[in-house]
Each structure stands twice: as structure tokens, then as C-alpha cells.
Design a protein around this motif. Structure first.
Motif, PDB file in Angstrom:
ATOM      1  N   ARG A  27      17.362 -47.054  11.970  1.00 26.74           N
ATOM      2  CA  ARG A  27      17.385 -47.294  10.518  1.00 26.74           C
ATOM      3  C   ARG A  27      17.005 -46.034   9.753  1.00 26.74           C
ATOM      4  O   ARG A  27      17.580 -45.737   8.705  1.00 26.74           O
ATOM      5  N   SER A  28      16.045 -45.285  10.275  1.00 27.77           N
ATOM      6  CA  SER A  28      15.625 -44.049   9.605  1.00 27.77           C
ATOM      7  C   SER A  28      16.743 -43.010   9.633  1.00 27.77           C
ATOM      8  O   SER A  28      17.021 -42.357   8.629  1.00 27.77           O
ATOM      9  N   ALA A  31      19.332 -43.996   7.181  1.00 23.52           N
ATOM     10  CA  ALA A  31      18.929 -43.732   5.798  1.00 23.52           C
ATOM     11  C   ALA A  31      19.166 -42.265   5.442  1.00 23.52           C
ATOM     12  O   ALA A  31      19.580 -41.950   4.324  1.00 23.52           O
ATOM     13  N   ARG A  35      22.452 -40.028   2.906  1.00 22.47           N
ATOM     14  CA  ARG A  35      22.074 -39.102   1.826  1.00 22.47           C
ATOM     15  C   ARG A  35      22.425 -37.664   2.217  1.00 22.47           C
ATOM     16  O   ARG A  35      21.572 -36.916   2.689  1.00 22.47           O
ATOM     17  N   PRO A  88      12.123 -46.705   6.751  1.00 28.38           N
ATOM     18  CA  PRO A  88      13.054 -45.594   6.538  1.00 28.38           C
ATOM     19  C   PRO A  88      12.870 -44.897   5.189  1.00 28.38           C
ATOM     20  O   PRO A  88      13.087 -43.700   5.077  1.00 28.38           O
ATOM     21  N   SER A  89      12.438 -45.637   4.170  1.00 24.95           N
ATOM     22  CA  SER A  89      12.251 -45.006   2.861  1.00 24.95           C
ATOM     23  C   SER A  89      11.123 -43.976   2.896  1.00 24.95           C
ATOM     24  O   SER A  89      11.121 -43.030   2.114  1.00 24.95           O
ATOM     25  N   VAL A  92      12.790 -40.766   3.983  1.00 21.94           N
ATOM     26  CA  VAL A  92      13.593 -40.234   2.877  1.00 21.94           C
ATOM     27  C   VAL A  92      12.682 -39.563   1.854  1.00 21.94           C
ATOM     28  O   VAL A  92      12.956 -38.445   1.400  1.00 21.94           O
TER      29      VAL A  92
END
Length: 107
Positions: A27-28, A31, A35, A88-89, A92
């Protein structure tokens, strides 16, 4: 064969080291892949955090030392090693912070 022995020793060490689950890692990575403006920053940080001589040991990827990564995750998320769920955020935000710091250093 020295390389094979080093690989076995590395894998044995990996078995005793605590890690975040593969789902969190996927998931990371997803993410970051979503981007493109963070791709170069992510590559730069991977190179900075990679174990010295990473190209000589399997899995031949610029990954941080497992013990260092475990320490950083424990200090950030706390809790028992098996119960950590990496958001994951967080990755980011960290990469955006690194990108901003780099821009401040080199305007």
C-alpha cells in the motif's frame, strides 16, 4: 561458495527480525507510485537509507537495515511488533517533507 553462505546468513537474520506486513508495504509503494512528483524524492531517500554495500547481498535492493527500519517503526507507531500497521499517508508526508527540505537547501 562465499556468496551462498552470505545469502543464507542474511536470510537467517531476516527470519529473526521483525517487519511490517507485506500488505502495508504494498500500500505504501502504491501510494508513492500514484504520486509521480515524489518518485525522484523516493529514489533519493532509498539511496540515503540503504544499507552500505546493498548491491553485494541478496535481495540486491537498496533497502534500509531491517533493525534500523524496525527501530524507526517502533518509535513512530509503538506497540508490539506484529501489531504495527504502517499508514501509507505517513510515507507520502515524509517524502513531501524531504522534497521540501531539499528545495530549501537548493533553491
Amino acid at each position: 561458495m562465499p556468496g551462498a553462505a552470505a545469502g543464507r546468513a542474511y536470510r537467517a537474520g531476516m527470519a529473526t527480525t521483525r517487519h511490517v506486513g507485506g500488505g502495508s508495504t504494498r500500500r505504501s509503494v502504491g501510494a508513492v507510485l500514484a504520486r509521480p512528483h515524489l518518485w525522484w524524492t523516493a529514489l533519493r531517500q532509498a539511496g540515503r537509507l540503504a544499507r552500505p554495500g546493498w548491491w553485494r547481498r541478496p535481495p540486491f535492493l537498496p533497502l534500509p537495515d531491517p533493525e534500523y527500519l524496525d527501530f524507526r517503526l517502533e518509535t513512530h507507531y509503538g506497540g508490539a511488533p506484529g501489531s504495527r500497521v504502517q499508514d501509507p499517508s505517513d510515507l507520502v508526508r515524509y517524502l513531501e517533507w524531504c522534497r521540501d527540505q531539499e528545495r530549501l537547501r537548493h533553491p
